[in-house]
Design a protein around this motif. Sequence first.
Motif, PDB file in Angstrom:
ATOM      1  N   ARG A 139      -7.580   0.163  -0.880  1.00 43.15           N
ATOM      2  CA  ARG A 139      -6.340  -0.613  -0.791  1.00 43.15           C
ATOM      3  C   ARG A 139      -5.977  -0.881   0.664  1.00 43.15           C
ATOM      4  O   ARG A 139      -5.386  -1.921   0.982  1.00 43.15           O
ATOM      5  N   ILE A 140      -6.289   0.046   1.556  1.00 45.76           N
ATOM      6  CA  ILE A 140      -6.009  -0.168   2.980  1.00 45.76           C
ATOM      7  C   ILE A 140      -6.889  -1.295   3.516  1.00 45.76           C
ATOM      8  O   ILE A 140      -6.421  -2.203   4.216  1.00 45.76           O
ATOM      9  N   PRO A 142      -3.632   6.835  -0.402  1.00 46.68           N
ATOM     10  CA  PRO A 142      -3.163   5.526  -0.867  1.00 46.68           C
ATOM     11  C   PRO A 142      -3.273   5.441  -2.393  1.00 46.68           C
ATOM     12  O   PRO A 142      -4.316   5.811  -2.961  1.00 46.68           O
ATOM     13  N   VAL A 179       0.866  -1.181   0.000  1.00 46.94           N
ATOM     14  CA  VAL A 179       0.000   0.000   0.000  1.00 46.94           C
ATOM     15  C   VAL A 179       0.898   1.224   0.000  1.00 46.94           C
ATOM     16  O   VAL A 179       1.540   1.538   1.013  1.00 46.94           O
TER      17      VAL A 179
END
Length: 494
Positions: free
Chosen positions: A220-221, A214, A80
């Motif tokens: 994505r986290i 991100p 990430v």
Amino acid sequence: MSTTDVAIVGTGPNGLAAGVVLARAGLRVELHEAAETIGGGLRTASLFDSDVVHDLCSAVHPMAAASAFFRAFDLPARGVELLQPEISYAHPLDGGRAALAYRSLERTCEHLGADGPRWRRLMGPLLDHSAAVVDLVLSGQRRLPRDPVAAVLLASRVALHAGPLGAARFRGEQAPALLTGVAAHALGKLPSVASAGVAMLLGHLAHGTGWPLPRGGSGRIAQALADDITAHGGVFHTGHHVADLSELRGARAVLLDTSPKGVLALAGDRLPAGYARALRRFRYGPGAAKVDFLVSEPIPWADPAVGRAGTVHLGGTHAEMARQETANARGERTEEPFVLVVDPAVADPGRALPGKRPVWAYAHVPNGDPTDPYDLVRARIERYAPGFSDTVVAHRSVAAAQYEAYNPNYVGGDIGSGAMTLYQSIARPVPRLDPYRTPLPGVFLCSSATPPGPSVHGMSGYLSALSALRHCFGIYDAPDLTFDPSTLEFGRRG
């Protein structure tokens, strides 16, 4: 009926953080999500074009770079990439002017002219003790601070800027606007103790670990957290609405990533009368009304430097913001609300295509406000970026009253899961020595309605999980969150 060690209801950032901790402790963990996709405030989706994604809730993540949980979890090691804009945030003013918070403290001070030395004295010492300041604010707030110097530095600044004397220390218009725009993230009366605390925390981080985005969006986290849970045996049930705690009675521990309103709905009449009464008294804060834009070109800010900022605050002067936010906290709708704007492609150019660019915007409005925010938000941006309206290709707006349907934790559009008053900054959701533990055996609360409160920091989930480990499993040592690529790859294959 669940037959697992741990059942978690809700997969927002705190539910996911709790899942990471508990799965890494060797427990069987199942996570239940009413929506078809995980993430809560960490969802990213295509709205108008399959090749352009929009962040549906949070977009910029200072805490993902700074909080103790995410420092240990190490998002960059998991692929990430946290992208840092040159200017963390900007605050346009009338007349084509703008206040700019560069990542560099020195450059920011140069830009602020005569107020530069005052800004340096305000933020510099916090930067010198940044990790300790962050850990103090993002704690369970039930123990003495580990770093008394950081505590004194923070407390002295909060005390000063909790009232009108704070802004009066600056000579010009830019510095107080810059600081007040950050304070407005508290979504409540300005100034106040809570807003001053938010201003000091986020304000100094703008020059430290930054306000990153991100690459590819906030989702994505969530995916990195979910991948780790799956790699350690956790199981997700999406599209599954848990209506009653009885559905989970086979689990040794149940963690609720829900609002207090959600706890009441799940527990029914099982809760002791006093605790249930306290949850009903819990105050929710002002609402957020969201507009997602698809635009044909970058926002035409009157001051081009604003176009290099990851986050833009639209609220006018310090006095205008104080008036607007205080009225908003009283439930009075204004025609010039405070608006946050993010053009993700400023830091992440891959988010834009020729003639197609996502723009994210929130307006602060009274709780439960049913008004479509499109015209209000568009007009606020147009004031500081003439010609913006001509670039809009498509838009989607969500009124504060509608946000609760998207995410039940956002009661009346309150994305912070509770008003950030001085009392509720500490006694969230009720005054208890262990705020994560409910009176029901084995049932814990892990949402932003518990300390340390809102933002994507994972600490509420982390601290709730530690409480569950102690009380339900006799585990007193926090599990190691270090990234192990071989384990993760195994989990993905499995």
